[in-house]
Design a protein around this motif. Structure first.
Motif, PDB file in Angstrom:
ATOM      1  N   MET A  30      12.649   0.006  -4.960  1.00  0.00           N
ATOM      2  CA  MET A  30      11.231  -0.702  -5.117  1.00  0.00           C
ATOM      3  C   MET A  30      11.524  -2.298  -4.902  1.00  0.00           C
ATOM      4  O   MET A  30      10.555  -2.614  -4.267  1.00  0.00           O
ATOM      5  N   GLN A  31      12.909  -2.864  -4.998  1.00  0.00           N
ATOM      6  CA  GLN A  31      13.000  -4.117  -4.672  1.00  0.00           C
ATOM      7  C   GLN A  31      13.499  -4.409  -3.421  1.00  0.00           C
ATOM      8  O   GLN A  31      13.582  -5.651  -2.914  1.00  0.00           O
ATOM      9  N   ASN A  91      13.674   3.552  -8.282  1.00  0.00           N
ATOM     10  CA  ASN A  91      13.271   2.370  -8.909  1.00  0.00           C
ATOM     11  C   ASN A  91      14.009   0.971  -8.398  1.00  0.00           C
ATOM     12  O   ASN A  91      13.482   0.027  -8.240  1.00  0.00           O
ATOM     13  N   ARG A 144      12.617   2.549   1.600  1.00  0.00           N
ATOM     14  CA  ARG A 144      11.656   3.084   0.247  1.00  0.00           C
ATOM     15  C   ARG A 144      11.080   4.341   0.325  1.00  0.00           C
ATOM     16  O   ARG A 144      11.024   5.180  -0.443  1.00  0.00           O
ATOM     17  N   LYS A 154      11.727   8.279  -1.549  1.00  0.00           N
ATOM     18  CA  LYS A 154      10.729   9.003  -1.906  1.00  0.00           C
ATOM     19  C   LYS A 154      10.868  10.288  -1.339  1.00  0.00           C
ATOM     20  O   LYS A 154      10.683  11.280  -2.262  1.00  0.00           O
TER      21      LYS A 154
END
Length: 323
Positions: free
Chosen positions: A212-213, A209, A220, A224
């Protein structure tokens, strides 16, 4: 103790003087820090370093949170996994701007191998986020290696249970005692790895989370992948744990079979020797009139009758497959 690292090209380089390289430090690794060392890092980052008591809190809100613009993440990691009794202790990762701070009170293997790799090869460790992802990947790889070793050891235990090396019951009893001890140690190690993976699973979800920024698409994607790898290892650890429980039940079953076989031998022996005992009891009675007492073949006849009465039940049991 503080290990400070700066960026040297695409590599990390450890520096001795934290104060002199304060502006360039991208990773500060605190190992059992003193209060003076904590204050030095707090002044450098502008955020407070969690104490050991705070790191050991089990609430998720105490392990994964954001404070003063910094991201705090705590996971329980094992050390000394080459032995049978790993040391479990929390490790806190703090992302403050472009810097990473790790706080720990033991020596997980990844904290020894990762810095050496990052100093020798270009791994893109130029920011705190990149260092964190690479470090977490090294930690997950290490846990995967430990689970792989546990799997091989469990296969060896399985062979020792279902393919005993000796036909002697006394030797098998000693082997089963060793198997129980080995199973207990493997269960302890597997449970520790599962505990670590559960905390890493929460951490990777929280980090996903946060990332994501991030503008770095590669980081990113790697986050995952890291989360999926941790979930996969958690399932594998659960599988190994279930297999250990099965081996424990199988060992108990084999012990019961061994005990039943021993009891069966005693029961059959009692039945075989019962008729000779009856014959001996008959000829041991003190009556004046017994036809065989004055017979010259009375003694051999009694011995023959006792042997015959023992052999016939033995042959019958053998034919029925009870022996």
């Amino acid at each position: 103790m503080i290990k400070a690292y700066v960026v040297d090209g695409d590599r990390l380089r450890m520096v001795d003087d934290l104060e002199h390289h304060k502006a360039a430090v991208v990773w500060a690794d605190l190992l059992s820090p003193t209060r003076e060392e904590e204050i030095a890092i707090e002044q450098m980052l502008g955020v407070s370093v969690p104490t050991r008591e705070e790191m050991e809190e089990i609430e998720i809100s105490s392990r994964l949170y954001t404070e003063d613009g910094a991201i705090f993440m705590t996971a329980t990691l094992p050390a000394q996994t080459d032995g049978e009794h790993p040391l479990m202790s929390p490790v806190t990762f703090v992302l403050a701007g472009n810097r990473l701070v790790t706080v720990r009170y033991h020596e997980p293997r990844a904290f020894l191998t990762f810095p050496m790799r990052a100093e020798k090869s270009a791994m893109g460790c130029t920011t705190g986020e990149a260092i964190l992802i690479n470090l977490l990947e090294a930690i997950v790889d290490r846990l995967a290696d430990v689970l792989e070793r546990i799997g091989h050891d469990i296969d060896g235990i399985s062979r020792s249970i279902f393919q005993p090396s000796s036909d002697k019951p006394s030797k098998r009893d000693r082997d089963f005692r060793k198997v129980f001890q080995t199973i207990g140690r493997k269960e302890e190690l597997t449970s520790s790895i599962r505990e670590s993976l559960m905390t890493l699973q929460r951490l990777s979800g929280f980090l996903g989370n946060v990332m994501m920024q991030s503008k770095n698409k590669d980081l990113r994607a790697r986050t995952k992948t890291l989360s999926r790898d941790v979930a996969s290892l958690t399932d594998h650890a659960s599988f190994l744990s279930n297999k250990i429980v099965f081996l424990l039940d199988a060992t108990l079953g084999m012990v019961n079979i061994e005990q039943s076989a021993i009891i069966k031998i005693f029961s059959v022996a009692a039945v075989i020797f019962l008729p000779p005992t009856v014959v001996a009891s008959i000829y041991g009675m003190n009556f004046d009139i017994m036809p065989e007492l004055k017979w010259s073949f009375g003694y051999p006849f009694a011995l023959f009758l006792m042997v015959l009465s023992a052999v016939l039940p033995y042959l019958y049991f053998k034919r029925r497959g009870w022996l």
